[in-house]
Design a protein around this motif. Structure first.
Motif, short mmCIF file in Angstrom:
data_model
loop_
_atom_site.label_atom_id
_atom_site.label_comp_id
_atom_site.label_asym_id
_atom_site.label_seq_id
_atom_site.Cartn_x
_atom_site.Cartn_y
_atom_site.Cartn_z
N ARG A 143 -11.82 -8.67 22.11
CA ARG A 143 -12.79 -8.40 21.04
C ARG A 143 -11.98 -8.09 19.79
N TYR A 144 -12.10 -8.92 18.76
CA TYR A 144 -11.34 -8.65 17.53
C TYR A 144 -12.19 -9.05 16.34
N ILE A 145 -12.59 -8.03 15.58
CA ILE A 145 -13.41 -8.26 14.40
C ILE A 145 -12.52 -8.51 13.18
N GLY A 174 4.45 -4.35 10.92
CA GLY A 174 3.02 -4.66 11.08
C GLY A 174 2.33 -4.73 9.74
N LYS A 175 1.03 -4.53 9.75
CA LYS A 175 0.25 -4.67 8.52
C LYS A 175 -0.39 -3.36 8.09
N LEU A 176 -0.74 -2.54 9.04
CA LEU A 176 -1.60 -1.40 8.71
C LEU A 176 -0.82 -0.25 8.08
N ARG A 177 -1.52 0.50 7.25
CA ARG A 177 -0.87 1.56 6.47
C ARG A 177 -0.94 2.88 7.24
N ILE A 222 -6.55 -7.62 19.39
CA ILE A 222 -5.31 -7.97 18.70
C ILE A 222 -5.53 -9.31 18.03
N ASN A 223 -4.89 -9.56 16.90
CA ASN A 223 -5.01 -10.85 16.25
C ASN A 223 -4.11 -11.87 16.97
N GLU A 224 -4.72 -12.63 17.89
CA GLU A 224 -3.93 -13.57 18.71
C GLU A 224 -3.40 -14.73 17.89
N LEU A 228 -4.27 -3.27 19.12
CA LEU A 228 -2.85 -3.36 18.74
C LEU A 228 -2.69 -4.14 17.44
N TYR A 229 -1.91 -3.60 16.52
CA TYR A 229 -1.41 -4.40 15.41
C TYR A 229 0.10 -4.18 15.40
N PRO A 230 0.81 -4.99 16.19
CA PRO A 230 2.25 -4.75 16.35
C PRO A 230 3.04 -5.27 15.16
N TYR A 283 -3.39 6.16 5.34
CA TYR A 283 -4.85 6.12 5.22
C TYR A 283 -5.51 5.18 6.21
N GLU A 284 -4.76 4.63 7.14
CA GLU A 284 -5.38 3.86 8.22
C GLU A 284 -4.97 4.45 9.58
N CYS A 285 -3.67 4.42 9.85
CA CYS A 285 -3.22 4.76 11.22
C CYS A 285 -3.29 6.26 11.52
N LEU A 341 -12.43 0.82 1.22
CA LEU A 341 -13.17 -0.25 1.89
C LEU A 341 -12.22 -1.04 2.78
N ASP A 342 -12.18 -0.61 4.01
CA ASP A 342 -11.26 -1.23 4.96
C ASP A 342 -11.93 -2.44 5.61
N GLY A 343 -11.14 -3.50 5.79
CA GLY A 343 -11.70 -4.72 6.41
C GLY A 343 -12.44 -5.54 5.37
N SER A 344 -12.02 -5.39 4.10
CA SER A 344 -12.81 -5.97 3.01
C SER A 344 -12.90 -7.49 3.06
N SER A 345 -11.99 -8.14 3.81
CA SER A 345 -12.11 -9.61 3.89
C SER A 345 -13.38 -10.00 4.66
N ASN A 346 -14.03 -9.02 5.28
CA ASN A 346 -15.27 -9.31 6.03
C ASN A 346 -16.55 -9.15 5.20
N SER A 398 -11.51 -5.90 11.37
CA SER A 398 -11.89 -4.82 10.48
C SER A 398 -11.54 -3.57 11.29
N LEU A 399 -10.47 -2.87 10.89
CA LEU A 399 -9.96 -1.78 11.74
C LEU A 399 -11.03 -0.79 12.14
N VAL A 400 -11.84 -0.36 11.16
CA VAL A 400 -12.85 0.66 11.46
C VAL A 400 -13.80 0.16 12.55
P1 FDP Z 1 -8.50 -6.36 5.62
O1 FDP Z 1 -7.20 -7.07 5.38
O2 FDP Z 1 -9.69 -7.29 5.74
O3 FDP Z 1 -8.78 -5.23 4.66
O4 FDP Z 1 -5.66 -3.31 6.83
C1 FDP Z 1 -6.69 -4.08 6.45
C2 FDP Z 1 -7.32 -4.89 7.56
O5 FDP Z 1 -8.38 -5.65 7.08
C3 FDP Z 1 -7.83 -4.05 8.74
O6 FDP Z 1 -9.09 -3.50 8.51
C4 FDP Z 1 -7.84 -5.03 9.88
O7 FDP Z 1 -7.76 -4.42 11.15
C5 FDP Z 1 -6.65 -5.89 9.58
O8 FDP Z 1 -6.40 -5.78 8.18
C6 FDP Z 1 -6.88 -7.32 9.93
O9 FDP Z 1 -5.73 -8.05 9.71
P2 FDP Z 1 -5.54 -9.56 10.21
O10 FDP Z 1 -6.50 -10.39 9.39
O11 FDP Z 1 -4.12 -9.87 9.92
O12 FDP Z 1 -5.86 -9.59 11.66
#
Ligand code: FDP
Length: 346
Positions: free
Chosen positions: A253-255, A283-286, A220-222, A273-275, A289-291, A128-133, A257-259
């Motif tokens: 445009r930045y949601i 960066g943050k992304l794995r 990008i997360n500004e 970009l997630y630099p 299983y993400e990139c 569940l990617d982007g789960s904070s949403n 949620s990577l997907v």
């Molecule tokens: P989340 O933490 O909500 O699971 O890698 C997880 C991810 O979301 C990506 O889906 C998303 O692109 C990125 O983190 C968002 O990170 P920021 O809140 O730091 O922008």
């Protein structure tokens, strides 16, 4: 005289089910034994179960589920842990899957020997990617990648997962959005399927997806801009500078949620970009299983993916949960971003 619409061979397959599509693809490879049909079918089943729960996420409170216990006195699982279990259970008894690794598990899950027949594959996934949403009813997704296992016998090992993305046999994602879609590639183009909830089946809706060579969107997360490297800041400033002939300024445009961000840019064109930054150089992304799965998909759709220096797909992972900077999207946009990140443009 009646005109007949001209359709491409890819369009003619529109409307076929996911299962038939995989089977047709598999038939093109002599000697294929239906393994992929089985695996992707199980992934699609897991995604339908997760989808049903995601759709109910907003009801959790009003159905009387309080704290960590539901009305039957059972512990309520977090949705990402639940999704992790659904995917694991859908895949751990298929026969060909020797091990699974996911964002939710510190170590790989090694499938017990009695459940294996051939056991030649490993699957990596983000359940569940982007789960904070989730809590705010914004699109989230699941990501998966299938690799052949290099160690041929005995229980699978960590090294089976530590392969560069070029070795992926199949990668895809499911987006739980206004409609639910499954998008995947086996290295022969990218196809997207939309779930018809009335019959519970994925139908081919987006055959042979091609990302536009250049877009008008940057993602990008500004909020992190204070910690960006100067070169990232200069690139983003460049995208905002007006130049009608060059199609600028771009739209942001930045949601988060990577997907969802990736899916939009795949269909419309643009760059995500997630630099790395001063706080988190990788960066943050794995990577696994993400990139890597997204990089396989974008390249198959005619786009590009880089860590700022080289191709994402060529990175040799050293760790299961390794992070990497990510620059991904339309081919010309990624090339331009890399000119800024290398210092060639400013
Ligand atoms: P989340 O933490 O909500 O699971 O890698 C997880 C991810 O979301 C990506 O889906 C998303 O692109 C990125 O983190 C968002 O990170 P920021 O809140 O730091 O922008």
């Amino acid at each position: 005289m009646q005109r007949t619409a001209v359709t491409t061979p890819a369009q003619q397959t529109k409307g076929i089910t996911l299962e038939r599509h995989i089977r047709d693809e598999e038939r093109k490879h002599p000697g294929a034994r239906g393994v992929f049909t089985r695996l992707v079918s199980q992934i699609s089943l897991a995604s339908k179960i997760v989808n049903a729960e995601v759709n109910k996420a907003g009801l959790v409170e009003i159905l009387g589920l309080t704290g960590h216990t539901n009305i039957q006195g059972e512990e309520v699982q977090k949705l990402d842990e639940y999704a992790n279990e659904v995917f694991r259970r859908a895949l751990d008894h298929t026969g060909p899957v020797a091990a699974l690794a996911s964002e939710e598990m510190e170590d790989p899950y090694i499938v017990p020997g009695e459940l294996l027949d051939e056991g030649q594959y490993v699957v990596v996934y983000d359940p569940l990617d982007g789960s904070s949403n989730i809590d705010v009813n914004v699109s989230i997704g699941s990501i998966f990648s299938i690799l052949r296992r290099p160690t041929k016998s005995g229980p699978a090992r960590l090294e089976d997962f530590l392969q560069p993305g070029t070795k992926q046999l199949c990668a895809g994602y499911i987006i739980y959005g206004s409609s639910t879609m499954l998008v995947y590639t086996t290295g022969n183009g990218v196809n997207g399927f939309t779930l018809d909830p009335s019959v519970g089946e994925f139908f081919l809706s987006h055959p042979d997806i091609q990302i536009p060579p250049r877009g008008k969107i940057y993602s990008i997360n500004e909020g992190n801009s204070a910690t960006w490297d100067e070169r990232v800041s200069r690139y983003v400033a460049h995208l905002k500078k007006e130049d009608k002939a060059a199609g600028r300024p771009y739209s942001a445009r930045y949601i988060g949620s990577l997907v969802a961000d990736f899916h939009r840019n795949l269909l419309k064109g643009g760059i995500f970009l997630y630099p790395g930054d001063k706080k988190s150089p990788s960066g943050k992304l794995r990577l696994l299983y993400e990139c890597s799965p997204m990089a396989f998909i974008v390249e198959q759709a005619g786009g590009a993916a880089s860590d700022g220096k080289g191709r994402i797909l060529e990175i040799q992972p050293a760790k299961l949960h390794q992070r990497t900077p990510l620059v991904i999207g339309s081919r010309e946009d990624v090339a331009e971003a890399l000119r800024f990140l290398s210092g060639e443009a400013s």
